[in-house]
Design a protein around this motif. Structure first.
Motif, short mmCIF file in Angstrom:
data_model
loop_
_atom_site.label_atom_id
_atom_site.label_comp_id
_atom_site.label_asym_id
_atom_site.label_seq_id
_atom_site.Cartn_x
_atom_site.Cartn_y
_atom_site.Cartn_z
N TYR A 36 0.86 -1.10 0.11
CA TYR A 36 0.04 -0.05 -0.02
C TYR A 36 0.78 1.27 0.17
N CYS A 37 0.44 2.25 -0.71
CA CYS A 37 1.29 3.42 -0.91
C CYS A 37 0.39 4.74 -0.34
N SER A 38 -0.97 4.49 -0.66
CA SER A 38 -1.80 5.71 -0.32
C SER A 38 -3.19 5.32 0.08
N CYS A 39 -3.83 6.17 0.82
CA CYS A 39 -5.33 5.86 1.06
C CYS A 39 -6.10 7.08 1.07
N HIS A 40 -7.00 7.26 0.38
CA HIS A 40 -7.76 8.35 0.58
C HIS A 40 -9.39 8.37 0.40
N PHE A 41 -10.34 8.96 1.31
CA PHE A 41 -11.77 8.85 1.21
C PHE A 41 -12.18 9.77 0.29
N THR A 42 -13.27 9.62 -0.36
CA THR A 42 -13.93 10.54 -1.22
C THR A 42 -14.53 11.60 -0.34
N PHE A 43 -14.85 12.62 -0.69
CA PHE A 43 -15.49 13.94 0.18
C PHE A 43 -16.69 13.35 0.69
N ASN A 44 -17.51 12.69 0.20
CA ASN A 44 -18.80 12.28 1.16
C ASN A 44 -18.66 11.14 1.76
N GLY A 45 -17.24 10.48 2.01
CA GLY A 45 -17.13 9.31 3.04
C GLY A 45 -17.65 7.93 2.21
N GLN A 46 -18.26 7.80 1.08
CA GLN A 46 -18.86 6.71 0.72
C GLN A 46 -17.55 5.53 0.32
N TYR A 47 -16.57 6.17 -0.32
CA TYR A 47 -15.60 5.38 -0.99
C TYR A 47 -14.21 5.72 -0.39
N LEU A 48 -13.52 4.69 -0.36
CA LEU A 48 -12.02 4.72 -0.01
C LEU A 48 -11.26 4.23 -1.39
N PHE A 49 -10.25 4.83 -1.55
CA PHE A 49 -9.33 4.56 -2.77
C PHE A 49 -8.11 4.26 -2.20
N THR A 50 -7.28 3.07 -2.60
CA THR A 50 -5.98 2.78 -1.99
C THR A 50 -5.34 2.59 -3.37
N ALA A 51 -4.07 3.20 -3.18
CA ALA A 51 -3.00 2.97 -4.27
C ALA A 51 -1.77 1.81 -3.98
N PHE A 52 -1.42 1.44 -4.83
CA PHE A 52 -0.16 0.48 -4.54
C PHE A 52 1.08 0.70 -5.23
N ALA A 53 2.17 0.37 -4.61
CA ALA A 53 3.46 0.34 -5.39
C ALA A 53 3.49 0.01 -6.59
N ASP A 54 2.93 -0.98 -6.94
CA ASP A 54 2.86 -1.60 -8.44
C ASP A 54 1.99 -0.92 -9.54
N GLY A 55 1.19 0.33 -9.04
CA GLY A 55 0.66 1.12 -9.79
C GLY A 55 -0.98 0.83 -9.88
N ASN A 56 -1.38 -0.17 -9.29
CA ASN A 56 -2.74 -0.41 -9.09
C ASN A 56 -3.56 0.59 -7.97
N VAL A 57 -4.82 0.89 -8.34
CA VAL A 57 -5.77 1.43 -7.48
C VAL A 57 -6.89 0.93 -7.42
N PHE A 58 -7.34 0.57 -6.15
CA PHE A 58 -8.96 0.15 -5.90
C PHE A 58 -9.58 0.97 -5.26
N GLY A 59 -10.91 0.98 -5.47
CA GLY A 59 -12.07 1.43 -4.76
C GLY A 59 -12.64 0.60 -4.02
N TRP A 60 -12.90 1.16 -2.92
CA TRP A 60 -13.79 0.14 -1.80
C TRP A 60 -15.15 1.06 -1.50
N ASP A 61 -16.42 0.36 -1.78
CA ASP A 61 -17.49 0.85 -1.44
C ASP A 61 -17.78 0.59 0.16
N LEU A 62 -17.84 1.67 0.96
CA LEU A 62 -17.78 1.43 2.36
C LEU A 62 -19.27 1.30 2.80
#
Length: 93
Positions: free
Chosen positions: A67-93
Motif C-alpha cells: 500500500y502506498c496511499s489511502c484516501h476517502f472521497t469527499f462524502n465518505g462513501q468510498y475509500l481508494f487505495t493505491a499500491f506500489a505496483d501502480g494499481n488503484v482500488f476503490g472500496w464501497d464502504l
C-alpha cells in the motif's frame, strides 16, 4: 503499533493513545470526518478504524503489492487505495 497525536499547543504534541493492529510499519493514513472513521495502511493491509472507540471496523487485504496511499472521497462513501505496483482500488464502504 502507532500513536494518534492530539492536544496540540504552542509547545508540544502529546500522544493520546496507542493503537495496535498492524504487523508492519504504517505507511499512510487518512481521516473521514463524515463518518468519524480513519484508515491506516501498511505493507499488507489497510485497516479502517472507528474514531470514537479506536477499534478496527474493517480490514482490507490485497495481494497485489505494498500500500502506498489511502484516501476517502469527499462524502465518505468510498475509500481508494493505491499500491506500489501502480494499481488503484476503490472500496464501497
Amino acid at each position: 503499533v502507532f500513536s494518534i497525536k492530539c492536544k496540540i499547543d504552542k509547545f508540544s504534541i502529546k500522544t493520546k493513545e496507542k493503537i495496535t493492529g498492524h504487523r508492519s510499519q504504517v505507511l499512510t493514513a487518512a481521516y473521514c470526518p463524515q463518518r468519524s472513521i480513519f484508515c491506516t495502511a501498511s505493507h499488507d493491509v489497510c485497516i479502517i478504524w472507528d474514531e470514537a472507540t479506536l477499534t478496527s471496523v474493517k480490514m482490507l487485504k490485497c495481494s497485489t503489492s505494498t500500500y502506498c496511499s489511502c484516501h476517502f472521497t469527499f462524502n465518505g462513501q468510498y475509500l481508494f487505495t493505491a499500491f506500489a505496483d501502480g494499481n488503484v482500488f476503490g472500496w464501497d464502504l
